[in-house]
Design a protein around this motif. Sequence first.
Motif, PDB file in Angstrom:
ATOM      1  N   TRP A 187       0.816  -1.217   0.000  1.00 46.05           N
ATOM      2  CA  TRP A 187       0.000   0.000   0.000  1.00 46.05           C
ATOM      3  C   TRP A 187       0.846   1.262   0.000  1.00 46.05           C
ATOM      4  CZ3 TRP A 187      -4.902  -0.540  -1.226  1.00 46.05           C
ATOM      5  CH2 TRP A 187      -5.514  -1.759  -0.972  1.00 46.05           C
ATOM      6  N   PRO A 230       0.655   8.003   5.212  1.00 49.16           N
ATOM      7  CA  PRO A 230      -0.498   8.058   6.130  1.00 49.16           C
ATOM      8  C   PRO A 230      -1.826   7.665   5.493  1.00 49.16           C
ATOM      9  CG  PRO A 230       0.859  10.001   6.392  1.00 49.16           C
ATOM     10  CD  PRO A 230       1.430   9.245   5.240  1.00 49.16           C
ATOM     11  N   ASP A 231      -2.058   8.031   4.227  1.00 50.35           N
ATOM     12  CA  ASP A 231      -3.370   7.709   3.653  1.00 50.35           C
ATOM     13  C   ASP A 231      -3.535   6.214   3.363  1.00 50.35           C
ATOM     14  OD1 ASP A 231      -1.398   8.693   1.940  1.00 50.35           O
ATOM     15  OD2 ASP A 231      -2.778   8.831   0.250  1.00 50.35           O
ATOM     16  N   LEU A 252      -2.993   4.091   5.767  1.00 49.89           N
ATOM     17  CA  LEU A 252      -3.122   3.503   7.105  1.00 49.89           C
ATOM     18  C   LEU A 252      -4.288   2.521   7.249  1.00 49.89           C
ATOM     19  CD1 LEU A 252      -2.154   3.386  10.058  1.00 49.89           C
ATOM     20  CD2 LEU A 252      -3.709   5.258  10.547  1.00 49.89           C
ATOM     21  N   LEU A 253      -5.472   2.991   6.853  1.00 45.74           N
ATOM     22  CA  LEU A 253      -6.661   2.163   7.037  1.00 45.74           C
ATOM     23  C   LEU A 253      -6.528   0.854   6.251  1.00 45.74           C
ATOM     24  CD1 LEU A 253      -9.181   2.608   8.686  1.00 45.74           C
ATOM     25  CD2 LEU A 253     -10.332   3.457   6.662  1.00 45.74           C
ATOM     26  N   GLN A 254      -6.036   0.952   5.013  1.00 41.66           N
ATOM     27  CA  GLN A 254      -5.924  -0.239   4.165  1.00 41.66           C
ATOM     28  C   GLN A 254      -4.915  -1.228   4.745  1.00 41.66           C
ATOM     29  OE1 GLN A 254      -8.326  -0.216   1.862  1.00 41.66           O
ATOM     30  NE2 GLN A 254      -8.700   1.806   2.737  1.00 41.66           N
ATOM     31  N   LEU A 288      -6.435  -2.851   7.790  1.00 39.13           N
ATOM     32  CA  LEU A 288      -7.467  -3.824   7.400  1.00 39.13           C
ATOM     33  C   LEU A 288      -6.833  -5.149   7.000  1.00 39.13           C
ATOM     34  CD1 LEU A 288      -9.931  -1.630   5.307  1.00 39.13           C
ATOM     35  CD2 LEU A 288     -10.521  -2.940   7.338  1.00 39.13           C
ATOM     36  N   ASP A 289      -5.745  -5.068   6.219  1.00 40.08           N
ATOM     37  CA  ASP A 289      -5.095  -6.299   5.769  1.00 40.08           C
ATOM     38  C   ASP A 289      -4.466  -7.062   6.931  1.00 40.08           C
ATOM     39  OD1 ASP A 289      -5.917  -5.924   3.234  1.00 40.08           O
ATOM     40  OD2 ASP A 289      -3.969  -5.370   2.390  1.00 40.08           O
ATOM     41  N   MET A 345       4.078   7.766  11.998  1.00 45.44           N
ATOM     42  CA  MET A 345       2.880   8.350  12.610  1.00 45.44           C
ATOM     43  C   MET A 345       2.914   8.060  14.105  1.00 45.44           C
ATOM     44  SD  MET A 345      -0.042   7.223   9.896  1.00 45.44           S
ATOM     45  CE  MET A 345      -1.406   8.299  10.335  1.00 45.44           C
ATOM     46  N   GLN A 387      -2.219   7.832  17.384  1.00 43.77           N
ATOM     47  CA  GLN A 387      -3.143   8.000  16.251  1.00 43.77           C
ATOM     48  C   GLN A 387      -3.592   6.640  15.720  1.00 43.77           C
ATOM     49  OE1 GLN A 387      -1.871  10.805  13.184  1.00 43.77           O
ATOM     50  NE2 GLN A 387      -3.568  10.190  11.886  1.00 43.77           N
ATOM     51  N   SER A 439      -6.116   5.282  18.059  1.00 44.89           N
ATOM     52  CA  SER A 439      -7.417   5.955  17.931  1.00 44.89           C
ATOM     53  C   SER A 439      -8.173   5.397  16.720  1.00 44.89           C
ATOM     54  CB  SER A 439      -7.261   7.478  17.877  1.00 44.89           C
ATOM     55  OG  SER A 439      -6.885   7.905  16.593  1.00 44.89           O
ATOM     56  N   VAL A 440      -7.460   5.144  15.640  1.00 47.58           N
ATOM     57  CA  VAL A 440      -8.104   4.546  14.462  1.00 47.58           C
ATOM     58  C   VAL A 440      -8.566   3.117  14.780  1.00 47.58           C
ATOM     59  CG1 VAL A 440      -7.689   3.737  12.102  1.00 47.58           C
ATOM     60  CG2 VAL A 440      -6.904   5.999  12.782  1.00 47.58           C
ATOM     61  N   PHE A 450     -11.643   3.228  16.878  1.00 42.93           N
ATOM     62  CA  PHE A 450     -12.788   3.942  16.309  1.00 42.93           C
ATOM     63  C   PHE A 450     -13.593   3.028  15.386  1.00 42.93           C
ATOM     64  CE2 PHE A 450     -14.850   6.587  13.108  1.00 42.93           C
ATOM     65  CZ  PHE A 450     -15.434   7.587  13.876  1.00 42.93           C
ATOM     66  N   PHE A 451     -12.901   2.294  14.537  1.00 43.65           N
ATOM     67  CA  PHE A 451     -13.591   1.490  13.527  1.00 43.65           C
ATOM     68  C   PHE A 451     -13.952   0.110  14.076  1.00 43.65           C
ATOM     69  CE2 PHE A 451     -11.295   4.615  10.971  1.00 43.65           C
ATOM     70  CZ  PHE A 451     -12.307   5.048  10.128  1.00 43.65           C
ATOM     71  N   PHE A 508     -11.870  -3.493  13.550  1.00 41.75           N
ATOM     72  CA  PHE A 508     -10.607  -3.855  14.198  1.00 41.75           C
ATOM     73  C   PHE A 508     -10.799  -4.443  15.587  1.00 41.75           C
ATOM     74  CE2 PHE A 508      -9.383  -0.158  11.455  1.00 41.75           C
ATOM     75  CZ  PHE A 508      -8.782  -0.927  10.482  1.00 41.75           C
TER      76      PHE A 508
END
Lengths: 617, 156
Positions: free
Chosen positions: B15, B19-20, B22-24, B27-28, B50, B54, B57-58, B61-62, B65
Amino acid sequence: MMRLSTIQDLELLRREILKRREHIKKRVRICDGPGCHSGGGEKLIQLFREQFEERGLDGSYEIAPTGCHGFCARGPVVVIEPANIFYEKVKPDQVATIVERSVVGDELVEELLYTDPETGEKIVHERDIPFYVHQERIVIGETGRNLITEIDDYLSRGGYSALAKVLTGMQPEQVIEEVKVSGLRGRGGGGFPTGVKWESCRRARGDIKYVMCNADEGDPGAFMDRALLEGNPHQVIEGMIIGAYAIGAREGYLYVRYEYPAAVKNAQRAINQATEYGLMGDHILGTDFSLKLIINRGAGAFICGESTALMASLEGKIGEPRGKHIHTVDKGLWNRPSNLNNVESWANVPLIINQGGKWFADIGTERSKGTKIFSVVGKLNNTGLVEVAMGTPLKKIIYDIGGGLPGGKRFKAVQTGGPSGGCIPESMIDLAVDYEKLKGAGSMMGSGGMIVLDEDNCMVDVARYFLNFLVEESCGKCIPCRVGVKRMHEMVTAMCEGRAQPGDIERLEALCNGIKETALCGLGKSSPNPVLSTLRYFRDEYEAHVNDKRCPAKVCKKLITYSIDTDKCTGCGVCRLRCPEDAVIGEKKECHCIDEEICVRCGICYEGCKFGAIVIE
Amino acid sequence: MDCNIQEVDAIIEQWGAKPDSLLQIMLDINHRYHYLPKESVKRVAERLEMPLNQLFSVATFFKVFSLVPRGRTIVHICTGTACHVKGAPKLLDRFEKDLKLRPGETTADLALTLETVNCVGACSAAPVVLVDGVTHTEMSANKISKLAKELKAQEG
């Protein structure tokens, strides 16, 4: 794959594909949409392949695993072209018969045909089934014909011709004008005019702009975006490419729910195929226009369907929304102009370009143009995806298309608009469904979920359900939503459990109005809607819960008891054997009874009793 | 399952360490191990430059995870609106009683995790239950009781 370097090349390729397909005599469409797939569609595809191989059926026959046909209640669905013979509820052991009689032969397999419940007659063709007759499937219709994995299939049906038309001579402003003329409004919930949004984004200052597709379909009970993106991804992508051209974007994102892995996979495949053909990437069809699309998966947060939260999440932050005093079309992702539209909105774009904004504007009502796809589910015979012109009466959707309610139950309400929406009661069944009418009725369009409720559903419980959902999904940034929704949930739960005090309904109302006025984002502001709309139409049910400690629909567990009707009980013992809690007592062939102290009200006995002897009070 | 830093690195490479992504990336990793092992979160923070907070927190939040290990088999009971009105709460109750598991919990031997999901888009076949991603449609209290027994037997 050859890369298309001019617009003419696309037409040549299309002709070549059509020529290649001329000799296909029969095509078997097997629905692999969300409903049919769960019901065994995947297995059918494999079995059809095996049958074809065994019989040595060559290139004159084609197996086409397609997207959603819409009639999920009758799935798995198989349609044989060119006659479009519709087979319903196909089971694995019937595949060989279908191939033998309807693919190799030209006969019908009678027992797999749809039976009209009114007349009792068998219906052969897909187009003659009442479920389809009353619809206008202009956007989602192609999904059921689309061979998901092949871009050539989409091209053979005129795919990417709207893009070619745009690139052949339309200025970006003309494209925007066409969309404005069409009157298309956002299909994700807000209903903002799409053309106006594009125009603002085009005019916004900045060299780098983004197009985005919101496929974070979070409204529980809605699955049209999943069906579109999974079943006909090129239609959505073509719309996005046209949008990018109009606003001047070179980069774009699709934000897809994590819970939709097949949509992610199919959209990625489509992007790769389009890029290989030169319909995406650098110098699209040999022009100066370039676009790169990237897929991002969400991670299970409802709030990320909100535009600013979605963009925050794309930046690698948590999905918290911000105030919208600065619009995302001016400052969105990375503070750059960003244009976000919903899957269904994008899927409308190629149609508007090809057939003209005027054509589109002729469908629908004065302020709501075109059609809308609804996922009509819940207590209904014909559950599935329905597409009708805006302004179609609710009654037509639920009875003529939806086939009414099963088990002779009485229609109570339909919930629309997801957790931000509300319930429309029986007295408003003639409502012509469009953005304004739904809003006027205290609900909203949302993404198009319609959950039909019958007399066995408790409206207080439904409100509690949505509040529970919102408590979990509130991002926590602003206090009215974080604390207020939690308090609402506590109050409604107390009602469901018989702990509410007189005056609680009024207190609840006051709280609702407070949250409505003070929450930060659209989702927070609309969070009291499930309560307000049920209070508006079903206040008596709330009163019964609060004042009489009674649940009229017999749903709220703390307010009901299970017992056995001594006149009907035959002493067969099924309930006694099945009861996991050993709460049923009685000798064989003698009347049984339920020990209230032990009973957990799970409903297993009620489900299993053939004599209707289990009574809920 | 032990966390393998090479594997985590490979996911980051796929990926890009920015930083952008991060979510992907998360997830993997979450998909690979069924949760986010502590070492993996540290590694990602390091590579993406990062702050660790942070990432946490991600991660919290989701909904997807998990920071604690989850079972080899994961059962999702759909609690979308269509599933709710067609009886999902009864399924949840039954499952909780039969397997002594509440949503979000995992058995001590890491065999099974029970979770709820807010809609899987198979609303016409409601109520639905997913076992390791495979959809079981039109469930009832009786059917889920049977499913619970099968899952119990499977793990011995």
